[in-house]
Scaffold this motif. Structure first.
Motif, PDB file in Angstrom:
ATOM      1  N   ALA A 182      -5.025  17.765  -4.503  1.00 10.54           N
ATOM      2  CA  ALA A 182      -5.063  16.672  -4.008  1.00 10.54           C
ATOM      3  C   ALA A 182      -6.379  15.852  -4.282  1.00 10.54           C
ATOM      4  CB  ALA A 182      -4.861  17.052  -2.505  1.00 10.54           C
ATOM      5  N   LYS A 183      -7.573  16.598  -4.122  1.00 11.00           N
ATOM      6  CA  LYS A 183      -8.748  15.722  -4.292  1.00 11.00           C
ATOM      7  C   LYS A 183      -8.973  15.372  -5.749  1.00 11.00           C
ATOM      8  CE  LYS A 183     -11.244  18.399  -0.769  1.00 11.00           C
ATOM      9  NZ  LYS A 183     -12.303  19.417  -0.274  1.00 11.00           N
ATOM     10  N   ASN A 184      -8.417  16.028  -6.812  1.00  8.91           N
ATOM     11  CA  ASN A 184      -8.368  15.660  -8.045  1.00  8.91           C
ATOM     12  C   ASN A 184      -7.655  14.213  -8.227  1.00  8.91           C
ATOM     13  OD1 ASN A 184     -10.014  17.523  -9.062  1.00  8.91           O
ATOM     14  ND2 ASN A 184      -8.360  19.020  -9.636  1.00  8.91           N
ATOM     15  N   MET A 185      -6.374  14.406  -7.652  1.00  2.68           N
ATOM     16  CA  MET A 185      -5.630  13.325  -7.662  1.00  2.68           C
ATOM     17  C   MET A 185      -6.174  11.971  -7.100  1.00  2.68           C
ATOM     18  SD  MET A 185      -1.704  12.517  -6.455  1.00  2.68           S
ATOM     19  CE  MET A 185      -2.260  12.768  -4.662  1.00  2.68           C
ATOM     20  N   LYS A 186      -6.887  12.120  -5.844  1.00  4.89           N
ATOM     21  CA  LYS A 186      -7.698  11.002  -5.308  1.00  4.89           C
ATOM     22  C   LYS A 186      -8.600  10.525  -6.193  1.00  4.89           C
ATOM     23  CE  LYS A 186     -10.892   9.435  -2.009  1.00  4.89           C
ATOM     24  NZ  LYS A 186     -12.504   9.281  -2.397  1.00  4.89           N
ATOM     25  N   GLU A 187      -9.456  11.115  -6.996  1.00  4.82           N
ATOM     26  CA  GLU A 187     -10.470  10.805  -7.891  1.00  4.82           C
ATOM     27  C   GLU A 187      -9.645   9.797  -9.191  1.00  4.82           C
ATOM     28  OE1 GLU A 187     -13.520  11.030  -7.428  1.00  4.82           O
ATOM     29  OE2 GLU A 187     -13.098  11.443  -5.417  1.00  4.82           O
ATOM     30  N   GLN A 188      -8.369  10.601  -9.647  1.00  6.75           N
ATOM     31  CA  GLN A 188      -7.740   9.741 -10.480  1.00  6.75           C
ATOM     32  C   GLN A 188      -7.268   8.621 -10.149  1.00  6.75           C
ATOM     33  OE1 GLN A 188      -5.027  12.947 -11.316  1.00  6.75           O
ATOM     34  NE2 GLN A 188      -5.965  13.349 -13.560  1.00  6.75           N
ATOM     35  N   LEU A 189      -6.980   8.417  -8.732  1.00  9.51           N
ATOM     36  CA  LEU A 189      -6.438   7.077  -8.415  1.00  9.51           C
ATOM     37  C   LEU A 189      -7.571   6.063  -8.429  1.00  9.51           C
ATOM     38  CD1 LEU A 189      -4.045   8.447  -5.644  1.00  9.51           C
ATOM     39  CD2 LEU A 189      -3.367   7.575  -7.783  1.00  9.51           C
ATOM     40  N   GLY A 190      -8.769   6.441  -8.467  1.00  9.61           N
ATOM     41  CA  GLY A 190      -9.930   5.195  -8.270  1.00  9.61           C
ATOM     42  C   GLY A 190     -10.253   4.929  -6.984  1.00  9.61           C
ATOM     43  N   GLU A 191     -10.947   3.773  -7.049  1.00 18.31           N
ATOM     44  CA  GLU A 191     -11.772   3.244  -5.923  1.00 18.31           C
ATOM     45  C   GLU A 191     -10.768   3.015  -4.776  1.00 18.31           C
ATOM     46  OE1 GLU A 191     -12.750  -1.178  -7.607  1.00 18.31           O
ATOM     47  OE2 GLU A 191     -14.154   0.304  -7.622  1.00 18.31           O
ATOM     48  N   ALA A 196       0.989  -1.074  -0.067  1.00 15.39           N
ATOM     49  CA  ALA A 196      -0.132   0.022   0.005  1.00 15.39           C
ATOM     50  C   ALA A 196       0.785   1.255  -0.032  1.00 15.39           C
ATOM     51  CB  ALA A 196      -1.064  -0.100   1.259  1.00 15.39           C
ATOM     52  N   MET A 197       0.202   2.544  -0.026  1.00 11.68           N
ATOM     53  CA  MET A 197       0.940   3.634  -0.288  1.00 11.68           C
ATOM     54  C   MET A 197       0.459   4.734   0.420  1.00 11.68           C
ATOM     55  SD  MET A 197       2.388   5.851  -3.806  1.00 11.68           S
ATOM     56  CE  MET A 197       3.108   7.315  -3.713  1.00 11.68           C
ATOM     57  N   VAL A 198       1.181   5.596   1.154  1.00  9.72           N
ATOM     58  CA  VAL A 198       0.549   6.806   1.728  1.00  9.72           C
ATOM     59  C   VAL A 198       1.430   7.936   1.014  1.00  9.72           C
ATOM     60  CG1 VAL A 198       0.290   8.353   3.888  1.00  9.72           C
ATOM     61  CG2 VAL A 198       0.197   5.918   3.848  1.00  9.72           C
ATOM     62  N   VAL A 199       0.530   9.020   0.376  1.00  6.71           N
ATOM     63  CA  VAL A 199       1.210  10.023  -0.225  1.00  6.71           C
ATOM     64  C   VAL A 199       0.862  11.337   0.477  1.00  6.71           C
ATOM     65  CG1 VAL A 199      -0.726  10.192  -2.162  1.00  6.71           C
ATOM     66  CG2 VAL A 199       1.480  11.091  -2.676  1.00  6.71           C
ATOM     67  N   SER A 200       1.899  12.333   0.620  1.00  8.45           N
ATOM     68  CA  SER A 200       1.410  13.836   1.029  1.00  8.45           C
ATOM     69  C   SER A 200       2.462  14.775   0.195  1.00  8.45           C
ATOM     70  CB  SER A 200       2.059  13.775   2.423  1.00  8.45           C
ATOM     71  OG  SER A 200       1.490  12.645   3.193  1.00  8.45           O
ATOM     72  N   GLY A 201       1.922  15.723  -0.129  1.00  7.20           N
ATOM     73  CA  GLY A 201       2.330  16.845  -1.009  1.00  7.20           C
ATOM     74  C   GLY A 201       3.127  16.418  -2.140  1.00  7.20           C
ATOM     75  N   SER A 202       2.613  15.637  -2.922  1.00  2.00           N
ATOM     76  CA  SER A 202       3.171  15.150  -3.983  1.00  2.00           C
ATOM     77  C   SER A 202       2.238  14.510  -5.085  1.00  2.00           C
ATOM     78  CB  SER A 202       4.300  13.640  -3.942  1.00  2.00           C
ATOM     79  OG  SER A 202       4.648  13.644  -5.212  1.00  2.00           O
ATOM     80  N   ILE A 203       2.380  14.718  -6.380  1.00  2.00           N
ATOM     81  CA  ILE A 203       1.165  14.517  -7.239  1.00  2.00           C
ATOM     82  C   ILE A 203       1.666  13.133  -8.206  1.00  2.00           C
ATOM     83  CG2 ILE A 203       0.024  16.717  -7.153  1.00  2.00           C
ATOM     84  CD1 ILE A 203       1.731  17.367  -9.592  1.00  2.00           C
ATOM     85  N   LEU A 204       0.799  12.632  -8.972  1.00  2.00           N
ATOM     86  CA  LEU A 204       1.093  11.775  -9.769  1.00  2.00           C
ATOM     87  C   LEU A 204       2.489  11.998 -10.859  1.00  2.00           C
ATOM     88  CD1 LEU A 204      -2.344  10.266 -10.594  1.00  2.00           C
ATOM     89  CD2 LEU A 204      -0.355   8.894  -9.844  1.00  2.00           C
ATOM     90  N   ALA A 205       1.989  13.168 -11.579  1.00  2.00           N
ATOM     91  CA  ALA A 205       2.628  13.714 -12.529  1.00  2.00           C
ATOM     92  C   ALA A 205       2.790  15.096 -12.781  1.00  2.00           C
ATOM     93  CB  ALA A 205       2.504  12.936 -13.860  1.00  2.00           C
ATOM     94  N   MET A 206       3.784  15.746 -12.993  1.00  2.00           N
ATOM     95  CA  MET A 206       3.660  17.430 -13.285  1.00  2.00           C
ATOM     96  C   MET A 206       3.646  17.510 -14.778  1.00  2.00           C
ATOM     97  SD  MET A 206       3.416  20.152 -12.080  1.00  2.00           S
ATOM     98  CE  MET A 206       4.053  20.249 -10.399  1.00  2.00           C
ATOM     99  N   THR A 207       2.282  17.847 -15.258  1.00  2.00           N
ATOM    100  CA  THR A 207       2.209  18.070 -16.694  1.00  2.00           C
ATOM    101  C   THR A 207       2.542  19.697 -17.049  1.00  2.00           C
ATOM    102  OG1 THR A 207      -0.157  18.885 -16.331  1.00  2.00           O
ATOM    103  CG2 THR A 207       0.254  16.290 -16.723  1.00  2.00           C
ATOM    104  N   ASP A 208       2.479  19.660 -18.204  1.00  2.00           N
ATOM    105  CA  ASP A 208       3.099  21.086 -18.520  1.00  2.00           C
ATOM    106  C   ASP A 208       1.945  22.211 -18.202  1.00  2.00           C
ATOM    107  OD1 ASP A 208       1.311  20.321 -20.496  1.00  2.00           O
ATOM    108  OD2 ASP A 208       2.974  20.367 -22.144  1.00  2.00           O
TER     109      ASP A 208
END
Length: 202
Positions: A156-165, A45-57
């Motif tokens: 952060a909320k957007n990333m959580k949605e992208q990560l799925g269920e 499992a993973m816990v993530v804080s203050g980091s996003i999946l990828a930094m797009t342009d």
């Protein structure tokens, strides 16, 4: 350096490994996502804080504009005490006072390999058209400071949605980007609660 409260606390019960981002030291968010993506058998499992999946342009440009910087290097690699104070003020919920000497020493000791770091930061930004969100099968817990100004709560909320269920989220009040440093006791309780839930399933 900012994760000493977590390393010390976790090492009492767990084996602690700190992923390294070249020239940045133990800086694990995007590195950890890559490990989960490429070596899923190594991760429970993973816990993530203050980091996003990828930094797009697009994300990079809009985020930097929001906080008033032209590039990630300008933000993360300050060349003056004033610049370092600005970065620190952005990273915390409630600014803390430190003597200028401490900031000066930090610049000398911690902001090294400036050119290599700037190139790496630039290389982390990818085109929107090249972004693919991996289908993570692992539980991922997003543990975030409510007042994070660098990667705000909406991101952060957007990333959580992208990560799925399989993703869950926990927000720490009165904490910014450095929630783990500002409110270490609260952060560690939330972190350990998640880890306990993961291990109790086996």
């Amino acid at each position: 350096m900012t994760w000493q409260f977590q390393v010390g606390s976790l090492a009492k019960k767990y084996s602690v490994y700190i992923p390294d981002l070249l020239f940045f030291g133990g800086y694990g968010g995007m590195v950890a996502f890559k490990i989960v993506e490429e070596y899923p058998e190594m991760v429970r499992a993973m816990v993530v804080s203050g980091s996003i999946l990828a930094m797009t342009d697009t994300l990079s440009e809009s985020n930097l504009n929001r906080i008033g910087f032209k590039s990630s290097a300008d933000l993360l690699l300050p060349t003056s005490v004033k610049g370092l104070k600005t970065l620190f003020a952005l990273a915390v919920h409630k600014p803390m006072w430190f003597p200028n000497r401490l900031f000066t020493d930090y610049l000398k000791v911690m902001i090294t390999n400036r050119n290599e770091r700037a190139e790496l930061l630039e290389g982390l930004v990818i085109s929107n058209k090249d972004v693919t969100i991996p289908r993570f099968q692992k539980k991922i817990h997003v543990l975030w400071g409510e007042s994070d100004q660098i990667f705000n709560l909406e991101m952060a909320k957007n990333m959580k949605e992208q990560l799925g269920e399989n993703a869950t989220m926990d927000i720490i009040k009165k904490a910014g980007h450095l929630a783990h440093l500002e409110r270490p006791c609260v952060y560690n309780r939330r972190l350990k609660k998640f880890l306990t839930s993961v291990y109790s399933e086996n």
